[in-house]
Motif scaffolding. Structure first.
Motif, mmCIF file in Angstrom:
data_model
loop_
_atom_site.group_PDB
_atom_site.id
_atom_site.type_symbol
_atom_site.label_atom_id
_atom_site.label_comp_id
_atom_site.label_asym_id
_atom_site.label_seq_id
_atom_site.Cartn_x
_atom_site.Cartn_y
_atom_site.Cartn_z
ATOM 1 N N THR A 198 15.104 11.178 -55.612
ATOM 2 C CA THR A 198 13.993 11.926 -55.408
ATOM 3 C C THR A 198 13.066 11.692 -54.018
ATOM 4 O OG1 THR A 198 12.348 10.915 -56.474
ATOM 5 C CG2 THR A 198 13.041 12.265 -57.533
ATOM 6 N N ASP A 199 12.578 12.620 -53.248
ATOM 7 C CA ASP A 199 11.417 12.305 -52.217
ATOM 8 C C ASP A 199 10.023 12.741 -52.579
ATOM 9 O OD1 ASP A 199 10.098 12.478 -49.822
ATOM 10 O OD2 ASP A 199 11.129 14.181 -49.005
ATOM 11 N N PRO A 200 9.434 11.427 -52.789
ATOM 12 C CA PRO A 200 7.936 11.509 -53.146
ATOM 13 C C PRO A 200 6.991 11.874 -52.127
ATOM 14 C CG PRO A 200 8.428 9.258 -52.823
ATOM 15 C CD PRO A 200 9.858 9.908 -52.535
ATOM 16 N N ASP A 201 7.640 12.225 -50.917
ATOM 17 C CA ASP A 201 6.824 12.419 -49.537
ATOM 18 C C ASP A 201 7.016 13.853 -48.997
ATOM 19 O OD1 ASP A 201 5.906 9.840 -49.564
ATOM 20 O OD2 ASP A 201 7.830 9.227 -48.697
ATOM 21 N N ALA A 202 7.198 14.659 -49.889
ATOM 22 C CA ALA A 202 7.465 15.867 -49.507
ATOM 23 C C ALA A 202 6.269 16.915 -49.643
ATOM 24 C CB ALA A 202 8.607 16.788 -50.517
ATOM 25 N N PRO A 203 5.848 17.661 -48.785
ATOM 26 C CA PRO A 203 6.534 17.998 -47.493
ATOM 27 C C PRO A 203 5.909 16.986 -46.530
ATOM 28 C CG PRO A 203 4.682 19.580 -47.472
ATOM 29 C CD PRO A 203 4.758 18.699 -48.839
ATOM 30 N N SER A 204 5.111 16.383 -46.588
ATOM 31 C CA SER A 204 4.579 15.193 -45.349
ATOM 32 C C SER A 204 4.016 14.064 -46.155
ATOM 33 C CB SER A 204 3.480 16.063 -44.741
ATOM 34 O OG SER A 204 2.734 14.909 -43.950
ATOM 35 N N PRO A 205 4.531 13.020 -45.735
ATOM 36 C CA PRO A 205 3.930 11.655 -46.089
ATOM 37 C C PRO A 205 2.315 11.483 -46.470
ATOM 38 C CG PRO A 205 5.726 11.024 -44.666
ATOM 39 C CD PRO A 205 5.217 12.584 -44.569
ATOM 40 N N SER A 206 1.575 12.175 -45.498
ATOM 41 C CA SER A 206 0.334 12.083 -45.516
ATOM 42 C C SER A 206 -0.425 13.216 -46.508
ATOM 43 C CB SER A 206 -0.464 12.483 -44.169
ATOM 44 O OG SER A 206 -0.056 13.593 -43.755
ATOM 45 N N GLU A 207 0.632 14.282 -46.711
ATOM 46 C CA GLU A 207 0.171 15.088 -47.801
ATOM 47 C C GLU A 207 1.286 15.630 -48.551
ATOM 48 O OE1 GLU A 207 -2.265 18.614 -46.438
ATOM 49 O OE2 GLU A 207 -3.091 17.418 -44.764
ATOM 50 N N PRO A 208 1.583 14.582 -49.681
ATOM 51 C CA PRO A 208 2.744 15.030 -50.296
ATOM 52 C C PRO A 208 2.453 15.959 -51.560
ATOM 53 C CG PRO A 208 1.654 12.704 -51.224
ATOM 54 C CD PRO A 208 1.030 13.515 -49.981
ATOM 55 N N SER A 209 2.037 17.252 -51.193
ATOM 56 C CA SER A 209 1.808 18.373 -52.168
ATOM 57 C C SER A 209 2.928 18.743 -53.094
ATOM 58 C CB SER A 209 1.242 19.589 -51.222
ATOM 59 O OG SER A 209 2.079 20.084 -50.365
ATOM 60 N N MET A 210 4.168 18.396 -52.715
ATOM 61 C CA MET A 210 5.274 18.796 -53.482
ATOM 62 C C MET A 210 5.878 17.729 -54.271
ATOM 63 S SD MET A 210 7.102 21.513 -51.159
ATOM 64 C CE MET A 210 6.367 22.897 -50.494
ATOM 65 N N ARG A 211 5.476 16.422 -54.255
ATOM 66 C CA ARG A 211 5.778 15.354 -54.922
ATOM 67 C C ARG A 211 6.328 15.484 -56.276
ATOM 68 N NH1 ARG A 211 2.070 10.244 -54.562
ATOM 69 N NH2 ARG A 211 2.932 10.021 -52.485
ATOM 70 N N GLU A 212 7.243 15.065 -56.579
ATOM 71 C CA GLU A 212 8.364 14.596 -55.826
ATOM 72 C C GLU A 212 9.387 15.859 -55.735
ATOM 73 O OE1 GLU A 212 10.277 11.411 -58.507
ATOM 74 O OE2 GLU A 212 8.424 11.427 -59.474
ATOM 75 N N TRP A 213 10.046 15.753 -54.731
ATOM 76 C CA TRP A 213 11.200 16.819 -54.422
ATOM 77 C C TRP A 213 12.583 16.050 -54.850
ATOM 78 C CZ3 TRP A 213 10.965 21.879 -52.478
ATOM 79 C CH2 TRP A 213 11.948 22.301 -52.154
ATOM 80 N N VAL A 214 13.158 16.901 -55.762
ATOM 81 C CA VAL A 214 14.271 16.084 -56.369
ATOM 82 C C VAL A 214 15.574 16.723 -55.571
ATOM 83 C CG1 VAL A 214 14.562 17.964 -58.362
ATOM 84 C CG2 VAL A 214 15.547 15.754 -58.459
ATOM 85 N N HIS A 215 16.185 15.924 -55.331
ATOM 86 C CA HIS A 215 17.651 15.922 -54.433
ATOM 87 C C HIS A 215 18.959 15.996 -55.113
ATOM 88 C CE1 HIS A 215 15.966 15.960 -50.245
ATOM 89 N NE2 HIS A 215 14.837 15.668 -50.809
ATOM 90 N N TRP A 216 18.772 15.309 -56.308
ATOM 91 C CA TRP A 216 20.272 15.238 -57.139
ATOM 92 C C TRP A 216 19.911 14.427 -58.509
ATOM 93 C CZ3 TRP A 216 24.363 10.963 -55.852
ATOM 94 C CH2 TRP A 216 25.377 11.375 -56.093
#
Length: 182
Positions: free
Chosen positions: A78-96
């Motif tokens: 996952t990416d817990p910084d989506a879409p931006s590390p300063s505003e991770p409004s989509m936390r977490e974005w799962v990649h796999w």
């Protein structure tokens, strides 16, 4: 203990993605020839394809985890910084998501629940976390998340009764200038 959790605390992986845990195995992840270590930088162009190997090694003997022959694992990226590390409004974005990985082997031997999508950080430096859980048995049918956005690793683990992770590693990635790819 297989590995220290210090880099995971400093990198806010523990807290943002998983709860405090004691790693019980070492996980080796490679994108091409690049070995992933906590906090290292991986260019998105190096991670277009899934990691070529992700093996689990016993810290005591440095051989494939002895219990693993009877064990299956789940790997989540996952990416817990989506879409931006300063505003991770989509936390977490799962990649796999891969389940039923025979212990000590690569995720390609498991059952892909959600197809791999490589890092695509639009802005800033993003953390990409690979979390390994030990399964209690074969998963059977596991539904894909309805969306890649707003995934929650803790909730996913709770839904499947996976408990705490057995290992976690993370890397950083940022958008590459168009003329510097590869």
């Amino acid at each position: 203990m297989a590995a220290s959790v210090d880099p995971l605390v400093v990198g806010r992986v523990i807290g943002d993605v998983v709860d405090m845990f004691v790693p019980t195995v070492n996980m080796s992840v490679y994108f091409g020839s690049k070995h992933v270590t906590n906090g290292c930088d991986i260019k998105p162009s190096m991670a277009i394809n899934p990691p070529r190997s992700q093996s689990v090694v016993s810290p005591a003997s440095s051989t494939l985890w002895s219990l693993i022959s009877l064990t299956l694992c789940v790997s989540v990226m996952t990416d817990p910084d989506a879409p931006s590390p300063s505003e991770p409004s989509m936390r977490e974005w799962v990649h796999w998501i891969v389940a039923d990985i025979p212990g000590g082997t690569s995720p390609v031997r498991g059952k892909e629940i959600l197809a791999y999508v490589g890092p695509r950080p639009p802005v800033g430096i993003h953390r990409y976390i690979l979390v390994l859980f030990q399964q209690k048995g074969p998963m059977g049918l596991v539904e894909q998340p309805s969306s890649r956005a707003h995934f929650n690793t803790r909730f996913f683990a709770a839904q499947l009764d996976l408990g705490l992770p057995v290992s976690t590693v993370y890397f950083n990635s940022q958008k590459e200038p168009a003329n510097r790819r590869r």
